[in-house]
Design a protein around this motif. Structure first.
Motif, PDB file in Angstrom:
ATOM      1  N   ALA A 177       0.827  -1.210   0.000  1.00  0.00           N
ATOM      2  CA  ALA A 177       0.000   0.000   0.000  1.00  0.00           C
ATOM      3  C   ALA A 177       0.861   1.258   0.000  1.00  0.00           C
ATOM      4  CB  ALA A 177      -0.930  -0.011   1.216  1.00  0.00           C
ATOM      5  N   SER A 183      -4.428   2.627  -0.239  1.00  0.00           N
ATOM      6  CA  SER A 183      -4.759   2.246   1.132  1.00  0.00           C
ATOM      7  C   SER A 183      -4.605   0.738   1.316  1.00  0.00           C
ATOM      8  CB  SER A 183      -6.198   2.650   1.462  1.00  0.00           C
ATOM      9  OG  SER A 183      -7.117   1.825   0.751  1.00  0.00           O
ATOM     10  N   PRO A 184      -4.296   0.278   2.530  1.00  0.00           N
ATOM     11  CA  PRO A 184      -4.246  -1.163   2.785  1.00  0.00           C
ATOM     12  C   PRO A 184      -5.557  -1.860   2.423  1.00  0.00           C
ATOM     13  CG  PRO A 184      -3.231   0.035   4.592  1.00  0.00           C
ATOM     14  CD  PRO A 184      -3.872   1.070   3.705  1.00  0.00           C
ATOM     15  N   ILE A 187      -5.523  -2.588  -1.248  1.00  0.00           N
ATOM     16  CA  ILE A 187      -4.634  -3.712  -1.567  1.00  0.00           C
ATOM     17  C   ILE A 187      -5.288  -5.030  -1.169  1.00  0.00           C
ATOM     18  CG2 ILE A 187      -2.379  -4.757  -1.153  1.00  0.00           C
ATOM     19  CD1 ILE A 187      -2.366  -2.157  -2.828  1.00  0.00           C
TER      20      ILE A 187
END
Length: 217
Positions: A177, A183-184, A187
């Motif tokens: 990310a 953003s995580p 991902i």
């Protein structure tokens, strides 16, 4: 190509010894010069923005820190359509070639290719022609004709493919990310899509698949 017929080549590879070797081969030719070089994709893109119309061909390593070659290729073709891109890689031809050609690359060269092959590819790219090595042409024709019969990863978008490779190399979601400026959560969504499209259960399955198909070593 530029008016004086000298082909201006920009080298993008994260290994300095590779860049030095490529520079030596290119500068030994009277019809070519190295106009610049970079160890990272973002640096190459910045150079192209700051030096408009100063490059004919970019030699681009597909595996680099930061932006990988597929993402850099997409940005170059979007923002600098007059610049030809030749992909350089150590990966087996059939795993990446069709994807990069579809994304706008002028050719795909294994780093084990001869100097003569590379120079021919540069000249073809600068002249607006595609350069497909003989060993690859038949495989690509078969893949285009039988697209549904190709490997599972052919169903992935370029971004999904990029995330898949990073996961297979052991990168954590937060690391990916940060590197891709996403953003995580995004991902994680890509990870789920990849597993779903490929019919895999876990990242471990993904790693085994990537190794078996020569996508990572």
């Amino acid at each position: 190509m530029n008016d004086d017929k000298i082909i201006r080549v920009f080298i993008t590879d994260d290994h300095s010894i590779v860049r030095e070797g490529l520079r030596g081969i290119i500068e030994d030719c009277q019809d070519m010069i190295v106009c610049g070089e970079a160890a990272e994709g973002r640096v190459a893109l910045d150079w192209l923005r700051e030096n408009d119309n100063c490059c004919d061909v970019v030699l681009l390593d597909i595996s680099m820190p930061g932006m990988d070659g597929l993402e850099v290729l997409t940005e170059i073709k979007k923002n600098f359509p007059g610049v030809a891109v030749l992909i350089l890689t150590m990966h087996s031809e059939e795993q990446y070639a069709l994807r990069v050609i579809r994304s706008g690359a002028s050719g795909y060269l294994n780093k084990g290719s001869s100097a003569d092959e590379m120079l021919l590819a540069i000249r073809n790219a600068a002249a607006g022609r595609k350069h497909i090595q003989n060993s690859l042409a038949e495989k690509m024709a078969d893949a285009l004709e039988n697209n549904n019969d190709g490997p599972l990863h052919n169903s992935l978008s370029d971004r999904e493919f990029q995330v898949m490779i990073m996961l297979a190399r052991g990168r954590k979601i937060k690391e990916i990310a940060m590197e891709l400026t996403l953003s995580p959560k995004t991902i994680s969504t890509y990870q789920s899509r990849v597993l779903d499209k490929m019919g895999l259960e876990s990242t471990g399955d993904l790693l085994r698949y990537a190794i078996q198909n020569g996508l990572v070593s």
